[in-house]
Write an enzyme that holds these catalytic residues in place. Sequence first.
Site, mmCIF file in Angstrom:
data_model
loop_
_atom_site.group_PDB
_atom_site.id
_atom_site.type_symbol
_atom_site.label_atom_id
_atom_site.label_comp_id
_atom_site.label_asym_id
_atom_site.label_seq_id
_atom_site.Cartn_x
_atom_site.Cartn_y
_atom_site.Cartn_z
ATOM 1 N N THR A 150 -3.507 -10.405 17.995
ATOM 2 C CA THR A 150 -3.346 -10.760 16.574
ATOM 3 C C THR A 150 -1.919 -11.293 16.374
ATOM 4 O OG1 THR A 150 -2.422 -8.610 15.954
ATOM 5 C CG2 THR A 150 -4.838 -8.813 15.911
ATOM 6 N N TYR A 183 5.161 4.764 15.231
ATOM 7 C CA TYR A 183 3.816 4.178 15.130
ATOM 8 C C TYR A 183 2.765 5.172 15.630
ATOM 9 C CZ TYR A 183 0.057 0.744 15.750
ATOM 10 O OH TYR A 183 -1.136 0.054 15.692
ATOM 11 N N VAL A 187 0.804 -1.222 0.000
ATOM 12 C CA VAL A 187 0.000 0.000 0.000
ATOM 13 C C VAL A 187 0.841 1.278 0.000
ATOM 14 C CG1 VAL A 187 -2.025 -1.071 1.085
ATOM 15 C CG2 VAL A 187 -0.273 0.010 2.532
HETATM 16 P P1 NDP Z 1 -1.237 -8.135 11.399
HETATM 17 O O1 NDP Z 1 0.227 -7.981 11.215
HETATM 18 O O2 NDP Z 1 -1.746 -9.366 12.043
HETATM 19 O O3 NDP Z 1 -1.943 -7.907 9.975
HETATM 20 C C1 NDP Z 1 -1.543 -6.811 9.202
HETATM 21 C C2 NDP Z 1 -2.063 -6.959 7.796
HETATM 22 O O4 NDP Z 1 -1.586 -5.827 7.019
HETATM 23 C C3 NDP Z 1 -1.551 -8.205 7.091
HETATM 24 O O5 NDP Z 1 -2.539 -8.673 6.207
HETATM 25 C C4 NDP Z 1 -0.337 -7.668 6.331
HETATM 26 O O6 NDP Z 1 0.024 -8.442 5.197
HETATM 27 C C5 NDP Z 1 -0.874 -6.323 5.896
HETATM 28 N N1 NDP Z 1 0.209 -5.427 5.486
HETATM 29 C C6 NDP Z 1 1.318 -5.077 6.181
HETATM 30 N N2 NDP Z 1 2.064 -4.232 5.457
HETATM 31 C C7 NDP Z 1 1.423 -4.056 4.285
HETATM 32 C C8 NDP Z 1 1.692 -3.301 3.116
HETATM 33 N N3 NDP Z 1 2.800 -2.546 3.003
HETATM 34 N N4 NDP Z 1 0.820 -3.343 2.096
HETATM 35 C C9 NDP Z 1 -0.297 -4.110 2.185
HETATM 36 N N5 NDP Z 1 -0.625 -4.834 3.260
HETATM 37 C C10 NDP Z 1 0.237 -4.812 4.296
HETATM 38 O O7 NDP Z 1 -1.708 -6.846 12.216
HETATM 39 P P2 NDP Z 1 -3.070 -6.514 13.028
HETATM 40 O O8 NDP Z 1 -4.196 -7.298 12.501
HETATM 41 O O9 NDP Z 1 -2.730 -6.553 14.466
HETATM 42 O O10 NDP Z 1 -3.221 -4.981 12.632
HETATM 43 C C11 NDP Z 1 -4.116 -4.518 11.630
HETATM 44 C C12 NDP Z 1 -4.235 -3.020 11.786
HETATM 45 O O11 NDP Z 1 -4.754 -2.719 13.080
HETATM 46 C C13 NDP Z 1 -2.917 -2.265 11.682
HETATM 47 O O12 NDP Z 1 -3.133 -1.041 10.998
HETATM 48 C C14 NDP Z 1 -2.537 -2.020 13.131
HETATM 49 O O13 NDP Z 1 -1.701 -0.912 13.274
HETATM 50 C C15 NDP Z 1 -3.905 -1.789 13.723
HETATM 51 N N6 NDP Z 1 -4.009 -1.958 15.157
HETATM 52 C C16 NDP Z 1 -3.667 -3.152 15.751
HETATM 53 C C17 NDP Z 1 -3.789 -3.291 17.115
HETATM 54 C C18 NDP Z 1 -3.407 -4.566 17.811
HETATM 55 O O14 NDP Z 1 -3.320 -4.562 19.050
HETATM 56 N N7 NDP Z 1 -3.189 -5.675 17.115
HETATM 57 C C19 NDP Z 1 -4.289 -2.194 17.957
HETATM 58 C C20 NDP Z 1 -4.640 -1.010 17.230
HETATM 59 C C21 NDP Z 1 -4.498 -0.902 15.880
HETATM 60 P P3 NDP Z 1 1.273 -9.460 5.340
HETATM 61 O O15 NDP Z 1 0.868 -10.448 6.415
HETATM 62 O O16 NDP Z 1 1.393 -10.024 3.967
HETATM 63 O O17 NDP Z 1 2.458 -8.634 5.785
#
Ligand code: NDP
Length: 250
Positions: free
Chosen positions: A190, A155, A63
């Site tokens: 997660t 972050y 992205v």
């Molecule tokens: P995960 O790492 O489990 O999932 C992240 C997802 O984003 C994966 O599908 C990953 O793909 C994708 N991704 C990462 N980098 C890119 C990129 N450059 N382009 C496209 N896709 C990308 O993270 P979470 O589910 O924990 O987090 C999801 C969102 O929620 C994030 O924005 C995070 O900051 C936010 N968040 C999470 C919290 C938490 O406690 N877990 C709390 C608050 C917010 P791939 O696996 O192929 O890298």
Amino acid sequence: MRGLKGRGVLISGGSRGIGKATAVRFLEEGCRVFICGIDQTEVDQTVAELSSAGDISGVACDVSLEESVAHLVAAAEQSLGQIEILINNAGIAWQEDFLDITAEHWDRILAVNLRGMFLVGQAVARRMVAHGKGGAIVNMSSTNGLVGEAQYTHYNASKGGALLLTKTMATELGMHGIRVNALCPGYILTPLAQEIYDPSEVAAFANQSIPLKRVGTPEEVAAAYAFLASDDASFIHGTGLVIDGGQLAF
Ligand code: NDP
């Protein structure tokens, strides 16, 4: 929830964690779903795993790259016909002391979490405006977009930016019938969170800092994404919904 059945939904970062749970939730709501992640193999695995639950496909995309995002949006439109809901969820995180952060690390976190959110949001919003039927966009911020936390300077900056990006998109896109909101989750269990913390740290944190005495699940965040994207949230616009078990309540 009202108004979701049959909708075309694009979920960035839909291949694991919160995004994957959100794909499951939108499929349960009768939506057609298109996901991306950075790793093609993981995208393919998730699509294969969820395909028995409904209409889902996906493509690999970084992205942070304009060309990659253009390809993502074109592929999503080809699959969905029209993107009616955008879940702007992709993100990365790691811990690092402020004094040690390199410019390269700063740039990567900002590039994925904020530039990526802008690129995907703008590309999809342009298509929504062209179609003239409105839409809903939900961006992923965090409790780290509302308060500071040590070792997360880059972050926190990206997530604070995501919240103000959301509010400003809302001021410009509302006239087109496009609602824009953000989620601000606290600690959600997660793969990303499991890579950063060990389980004993998590339990101690929950006990000390979360009034509900537990961390959240990806499914609980997915439910909030579905709500904000649905017609049940038809007058909710330009805001951030906190999902933190009460962590910021004191
Ligand atoms: P995960 O790492 O489990 O999932 C992240 C997802 O984003 C994966 O599908 C990953 O793909 C994708 N991704 C990462 N980098 C890119 C990129 N450059 N382009 C496209 N896709 C990308 O993270 P979470 O589910 O924990 O987090 C999801 C969102 O929620 C994030 O924005 C995070 O900051 C936010 N968040 C999470 C919290 C938490 O406690 N877990 C709390 C608050 C917010 P791939 O696996 O192929 O890298």
